[in-house]
Design a protein around this motif. Sequence first.
Motif, mmCIF file in Angstrom:
data_model
loop_
_atom_site.group_PDB
_atom_site.id
_atom_site.type_symbol
_atom_site.label_atom_id
_atom_site.label_comp_id
_atom_site.label_asym_id
_atom_site.label_seq_id
_atom_site.Cartn_x
_atom_site.Cartn_y
_atom_site.Cartn_z
ATOM 1 N N UNK A 264 0.833 -1.207 0.000
ATOM 2 C CA UNK A 264 0.000 0.000 0.000
ATOM 3 C C UNK A 264 0.867 1.255 0.000
ATOM 4 N N UNK A 265 2.031 1.182 0.651
ATOM 5 C CA UNK A 265 2.925 2.346 0.692
ATOM 6 C C UNK A 265 3.652 2.549 -0.632
ATOM 7 N N UNK A 266 4.066 1.456 -1.271
ATOM 8 C CA UNK A 266 4.799 1.585 -2.530
ATOM 9 C C UNK A 266 3.868 1.841 -3.710
ATOM 10 N N UNK A 267 2.616 1.376 -3.600
ATOM 11 C CA UNK A 267 1.624 1.590 -4.660
ATOM 12 C C UNK A 267 0.324 2.075 -4.011
ATOM 13 N N UNK A 268 0.318 3.320 -3.545
ATOM 14 C CA UNK A 268 -0.846 3.814 -2.799
ATOM 15 C C UNK A 268 -2.091 3.892 -3.676
ATOM 16 N N UNK A 269 -3.271 3.738 -3.059
ATOM 17 C CA UNK A 269 -4.525 3.835 -3.817
ATOM 18 C C UNK A 269 -4.814 5.275 -4.213
ATOM 19 N N UNK A 270 -5.796 5.441 -5.055
ATOM 20 C CA UNK A 270 -6.216 6.774 -5.473
ATOM 21 C C UNK A 270 -6.605 7.579 -4.236
ATOM 22 N N UNK A 271 -6.091 8.803 -4.089
ATOM 23 C CA UNK A 271 -6.370 9.572 -2.868
ATOM 24 C C UNK A 271 -7.834 9.941 -2.731
#
Length: 202
Positions: A7-14
């Motif tokens: 989740x940190x390296x490929x965060x979701x859409x804000x």
Amino acid sequence: MSAITWRETSPPKPAFTERNIPDQYGRVFIVTGGSSGCGYEIAKAVFNLNGHVHIAERSADKAQAAIDKTKAEPFASNHSVTSGKGIIEFLQLDLDDLASIKASAATFLSRESRLDVIWHNAGIGGGAQGSTTVQGFETHLRVNALGPFLFQHFLTPLCLETAARSDTLRNYTRVIWVTSSEIRVSTQSTEAFQGYHLASAL
């Protein structure tokens, strides 16, 4: 130490973006390390939301390049705010040299009568083992913890004054300390950022 998560390296859409932030006209901000990375994006967003931003940097050239780029780049669409009243300027700050920090704070205090938000974003990682700063402190501890803590020490009275003003909304004055996931993957950085968290707690 825990690993960096997906989740940190490929965060979701804000879920929270500039569109959710109201006009910042009349408010004053400091972003340390505002010439690149997260600091640059913060400074650009606040400037385009009509805030008055001080990029606190060691390098005047880097800061000016960031300022020029900010003014030239289009802003993310914001349906509620019309840009054009923001101010962005350079504030000299060398976190490598404790002796210089009081003068940097004094320069800011001579310019402004309020400070609504400060992001302590500047920091370093991966420095040479055993490296020290001008005053002999370990480099990571000095730049990531002691320097920001001292800078904030001189600015806290103005933050409190700003929070108490009749034209300041409740809980709108903020001191923000930024850390890094590197705390969990490097013993050297862990020691430095533990100091950073300590500074933010005092």
